[in-house]
Motif scaffolding. Structure first.
Motif, PDB file in Angstrom:
ATOM      1  N   GLN A  49       3.878  13.958   1.609  1.00 24.68           N
ATOM      2  CA  GLN A  49       2.553  14.552   1.422  1.00 24.68           C
ATOM      3  C   GLN A  49       1.628  13.583   0.684  1.00 24.68           C
ATOM      4  OE1 GLN A  49       3.320  18.336  -0.447  1.00 24.68           O
ATOM      5  NE2 GLN A  49       4.280  19.175   1.385  1.00 24.68           N
ATOM      6  N   ASP A  50       2.175  12.863  -0.285  1.00 23.67           N
ATOM      7  CA  ASP A  50       1.398  11.868  -1.021  1.00 23.67           C
ATOM      8  C   ASP A  50       0.953  10.740  -0.086  1.00 23.67           C
ATOM      9  OD1 ASP A  50       0.271  10.698  -3.376  1.00 23.67           O
ATOM     10  OD2 ASP A  50       2.001   9.354  -3.501  1.00 23.67           O
ATOM     11  N   VAL A  51       1.850  10.301   0.783  1.00 23.42           N
ATOM     12  CA  VAL A  51       1.519   9.256   1.752  1.00 23.42           C
ATOM     13  C   VAL A  51       0.383   9.732   2.663  1.00 23.42           C
ATOM     14  CG1 VAL A  51       2.361   8.011   3.792  1.00 23.42           C
ATOM     15  CG2 VAL A  51       3.759   8.114   1.716  1.00 23.42           C
ATOM     16  N   ARG A  52       0.496  10.955   3.181  1.00 26.57           N
ATOM     17  CA  ARG A  52      -0.545  11.494   4.055  1.00 26.57           C
ATOM     18  C   ARG A  52      -1.908  11.521   3.357  1.00 26.57           C
ATOM     19  NH1 ARG A  52       3.205  14.703   5.913  1.00 26.57           N
ATOM     20  NH2 ARG A  52       2.737  16.489   4.593  1.00 26.57           N
ATOM     21  N   ARG A  53      -1.917  11.956   2.104  1.00 21.49           N
ATOM     22  CA  ARG A  53      -3.167  12.033   1.336  1.00 21.49           C
ATOM     23  C   ARG A  53      -3.784  10.641   1.195  1.00 21.49           C
ATOM     24  NH1 ARG A  53      -4.270  10.493  -3.328  1.00 21.49           N
ATOM     25  NH2 ARG A  53      -2.138  10.278  -4.042  1.00 21.49           N
ATOM     26  N   GLN A  54      -2.975   9.659   0.824  1.00 22.11           N
ATOM     27  CA  GLN A  54      -3.482   8.298   0.649  1.00 22.11           C
ATOM     28  C   GLN A  54      -3.974   7.701   1.964  1.00 22.11           C
ATOM     29  OE1 GLN A  54      -1.039   5.681  -1.990  1.00 22.11           O
ATOM     30  NE2 GLN A  54       0.236   7.515  -2.148  1.00 22.11           N
ATOM     31  N   VAL A  55      -3.221   7.940   3.023  1.00 28.27           N
ATOM     32  CA  VAL A  55      -3.595   7.397   4.338  1.00 28.27           C
ATOM     33  C   VAL A  55      -4.904   8.019   4.813  1.00 28.27           C
ATOM     34  CG1 VAL A  55      -2.935   7.355   6.790  1.00 28.27           C
ATOM     35  CG2 VAL A  55      -1.286   6.683   5.031  1.00 28.27           C
ATOM     36  N   ALA A  57      -7.336   9.030   2.990  1.00 29.40           N
ATOM     37  CA  ALA A  57      -8.413   8.409   2.216  1.00 29.40           C
ATOM     38  C   ALA A  57      -8.749   7.027   2.766  1.00 29.40           C
ATOM     39  CB  ALA A  57      -8.033   8.331   0.738  1.00 29.40           C
ATOM     40  N   VAL A  58      -7.729   6.239   3.084  1.00 28.69           N
ATOM     41  CA  VAL A  58      -7.951   4.902   3.629  1.00 28.69           C
ATOM     42  C   VAL A  58      -8.600   5.005   5.008  1.00 28.69           C
ATOM     43  CG1 VAL A  58      -6.789   2.812   4.462  1.00 28.69           C
ATOM     44  CG2 VAL A  58      -6.100   3.832   2.294  1.00 28.69           C
ATOM     45  N   GLN A  59      -8.117   5.948   5.829  1.00 30.72           N
ATOM     46  CA  GLN A  59      -8.705   6.120   7.156  1.00 30.72           C
ATOM     47  C   GLN A  59     -10.178   6.498   7.055  1.00 30.72           C
ATOM     48  OE1 GLN A  59      -5.867   9.002   8.686  1.00 30.72           O
ATOM     49  NE2 GLN A  59      -5.049   7.501  10.133  1.00 30.72           N
ATOM     50  N   ALA A  60     -10.518   7.355   6.116  1.00 29.54           N
ATOM     51  CA  ALA A  60     -11.916   7.755   5.939  1.00 29.54           C
ATOM     52  C   ALA A  60     -12.772   6.544   5.555  1.00 29.54           C
ATOM     53  CB  ALA A  60     -12.026   8.852   4.883  1.00 29.54           C
ATOM     54  N   LYS A  61     -12.240   5.701   4.682  1.00 27.25           N
ATOM     55  CA  LYS A  61     -12.966   4.492   4.263  1.00 27.25           C
ATOM     56  C   LYS A  61     -13.183   3.561   5.454  1.00 27.25           C
ATOM     57  CE  LYS A  61     -11.339   0.705   2.046  1.00 27.25           C
ATOM     58  NZ  LYS A  61     -10.555  -0.040   1.083  1.00 27.25           N
ATOM     59  N   ILE A 117      -3.016   0.192   8.629  1.00 29.65           N
ATOM     60  CA  ILE A 117      -2.616   1.551   8.233  1.00 29.65           C
ATOM     61  C   ILE A 117      -1.226   1.864   8.780  1.00 29.65           C
ATOM     62  CG2 ILE A 117      -3.115   3.995   8.582  1.00 29.65           C
ATOM     63  CD1 ILE A 117      -6.121   3.225   8.442  1.00 29.65           C
ATOM     64  N   SER A 118      -1.001   1.534  10.037  1.00 23.04           N
ATOM     65  CA  SER A 118       0.302   1.799  10.658  1.00 23.04           C
ATOM     66  C   SER A 118       1.429   1.069   9.931  1.00 23.04           C
ATOM     67  CB  SER A 118       0.254   1.374  12.125  1.00 23.04           C
ATOM     68  OG  SER A 118       1.480   1.591  12.746  1.00 23.04           O
ATOM     69  N   GLU A 119       1.195  -0.179   9.572  1.00 23.56           N
ATOM     70  CA  GLU A 119       2.211  -0.955   8.851  1.00 23.56           C
ATOM     71  C   GLU A 119       2.468  -0.365   7.463  1.00 23.56           C
ATOM     72  OE1 GLU A 119       0.686  -4.947   9.036  1.00 23.56           O
ATOM     73  OE2 GLU A 119       1.481  -5.272  11.057  1.00 23.56           O
ATOM     74  N   ALA A 120       1.421   0.109   6.805  1.00 24.51           N
ATOM     75  CA  ALA A 120       1.576   0.717   5.480  1.00 24.51           C
ATOM     76  C   ALA A 120       2.369   2.021   5.575  1.00 24.51           C
ATOM     77  CB  ALA A 120       0.212   0.970   4.844  1.00 24.51           C
ATOM     78  N   VAL A 121       2.100   2.809   6.597  1.00 22.83           N
ATOM     79  CA  VAL A 121       2.843   4.063   6.798  1.00 22.83           C
ATOM     80  C   VAL A 121       4.314   3.754   7.099  1.00 22.83           C
ATOM     81  CG1 VAL A 121       3.108   6.049   8.349  1.00 22.83           C
ATOM     82  CG2 VAL A 121       0.848   5.430   7.482  1.00 22.83           C
ATOM     83  N   ASP A 122       4.557   2.733   7.923  1.00 21.59           N
ATOM     84  CA  ASP A 122       5.939   2.341   8.226  1.00 21.59           C
ATOM     85  C   ASP A 122       6.670   1.889   6.960  1.00 21.59           C
ATOM     86  OD1 ASP A 122       5.491   2.902  10.898  1.00 21.59           O
ATOM     87  OD2 ASP A 122       5.298   0.794  11.510  1.00 21.59           O
ATOM     88  N   GLU A 181       0.400   0.851   0.360  1.00 19.08           N
ATOM     89  CA  GLU A 181      -0.317  -0.408   0.190  1.00 19.08           C
ATOM     90  C   GLU A 181      -0.786  -0.903   1.556  1.00 19.08           C
ATOM     91  OE1 GLU A 181       1.962  -3.130  -2.224  1.00 19.08           O
ATOM     92  OE2 GLU A 181       2.640  -1.477  -3.494  1.00 19.08           O
ATOM     93  N   VAL A 182      -2.084  -0.688   1.803  1.00 16.95           N
ATOM     94  CA  VAL A 182      -2.693  -1.111   3.059  1.00 16.95           C
ATOM     95  C   VAL A 182      -3.293  -2.485   2.859  1.00 16.95           C
ATOM     96  CG1 VAL A 182      -4.405  -0.539   4.820  1.00 16.95           C
ATOM     97  CG2 VAL A 182      -3.194   1.298   3.627  1.00 16.95           C
ATOM     98  N   ALA A 183      -2.895  -3.401   3.739  1.00 19.22           N
ATOM     99  CA  ALA A 183      -3.423  -4.764   3.650  1.00 19.22           C
ATOM    100  C   ALA A 183      -4.924  -4.741   3.922  1.00 19.22           C
ATOM    101  CB  ALA A 183      -2.717  -5.655   4.670  1.00 19.22           C
ATOM    102  N   PRO A 184      -5.683  -5.539   3.182  1.00 18.72           N
ATOM    103  CA  PRO A 184      -7.127  -5.572   3.418  1.00 18.72           C
ATOM    104  C   PRO A 184      -7.440  -6.123   4.805  1.00 18.72           C
ATOM    105  CG  PRO A 184      -6.493  -7.246   1.813  1.00 18.72           C
ATOM    106  CD  PRO A 184      -5.272  -6.451   2.128  1.00 18.72           C
ATOM    107  N   VAL A 185      -8.484  -5.584   5.393  1.00 19.26           N
ATOM    108  CA  VAL A 185      -8.922  -6.026   6.720  1.00 19.26           C
ATOM    109  C   VAL A 185     -10.166  -6.868   6.555  1.00 19.26           C
ATOM    110  CG1 VAL A 185      -9.749  -5.245   8.962  1.00 19.26           C
ATOM    111  CG2 VAL A 185      -7.954  -3.971   7.798  1.00 19.26           C
ATOM    112  N   LYS A 186     -10.167  -7.989   7.210  1.00 16.41           N
ATOM    113  CA  LYS A 186     -11.315  -8.916   7.101  1.00 16.41           C
ATOM    114  C   LYS A 186     -12.156  -8.854   8.340  1.00 16.41           C
ATOM    115  CE  LYS A 186      -8.728 -11.828   4.068  1.00 16.41           C
ATOM    116  NZ  LYS A 186      -7.652 -12.683   3.968  1.00 16.41           N
TER     117      LYS A 186
END
Length: 186
Positions: A49-55, A57-61, A117-122, A181-186
């Motif tokens: 549930q914590d992972v879903r919440r964080q993901v 937030a990142v997806q919204a950003k 995002i996918s790599e962070a979820v994995d 931990e989602v890697a920054p996207v450039k």
């Protein structure tokens, strides 16, 4: 001739294995299974549930950035369309290619965002799986079990064999959250 000797050899092996099968079966341990609902662990645990919440937030950003890119591209496309009749063919082609490069770059960033995002979820899922192994082992040992099956693999079972609640409680105690931990996207 060689073919007959090969068939004879294979028949001999088959007969020997067939005759030894009852003896082999006698030496195998009696199955003592336990059942777990793995999907429930992946969705109902505090960590999941914590992972879903964080993901989310990142997806919204990332979605906000993509929306801004899209808005800018639409505005630029309109300017290009409005200016096109006044431009020479060479200038129009130059601007069209520059615009297409910007579209391609926006698409690349969107794909990179999804990949990050996918790599962070994995990676977070791997941490959950890593935490589950000793929990499974401990519960199986304490219950004298030698086989753990998922509810998807079993048609019918005695509810006393299901350990999902026990595993979930242990997982929540051991791993109440995971930092995604989602890697920054450039």
């Amino acid at each position: 001739m060689m073919r007959k000797s090969l068939h004879a050899a294979l028949l001999g092996v088959a007969l020997a294995v067939g005759a030894a099968a009852p003896a082999l079966a006698e030496n195998l341990p009696q199955a003592a299974p336990l059942i777990v609902n793995y999907e429930r662990l992946q969705t109902a645990s505090k960590a999941a549930q914590d992972v879903r919440r964080q993901v989310q937030a990142v997806q919204a950003k990332y979605q906000a950035v993509i929306d801004k890119d899209l808005q800018n591209l639409k505005a630029e496309e309109k300017k290009l369309r409005d200016a096109a009749p006044k431009l020479s063919d060479a200038e129009r082609d130059k601007r069209q290619k520059a615009f297409e490069a910007k579209v391609a770059e926006a698409q690349r960033r969107a794909q990179a965002s999804n990949k990050a995002i996918s790599e962070a979820v994995d990676a977070a899922g791997a941490k959950v799986r890593e935490a589950l192994v000793p929990i499974f082992s401990e519960i199986m040992t304490s219950r004298g079990s030698n086989l753990l099956l998922g509810t998807n693999e079993v048609l019918y079972f005695d509810p006393k064999l299901e350990i999902t609640g026990e595993v979930l409680a242990a997982l929540d105690a051991q791993l109440p959250s995971i930092k995604v931990e989602v890697a920054p996207v450039k």
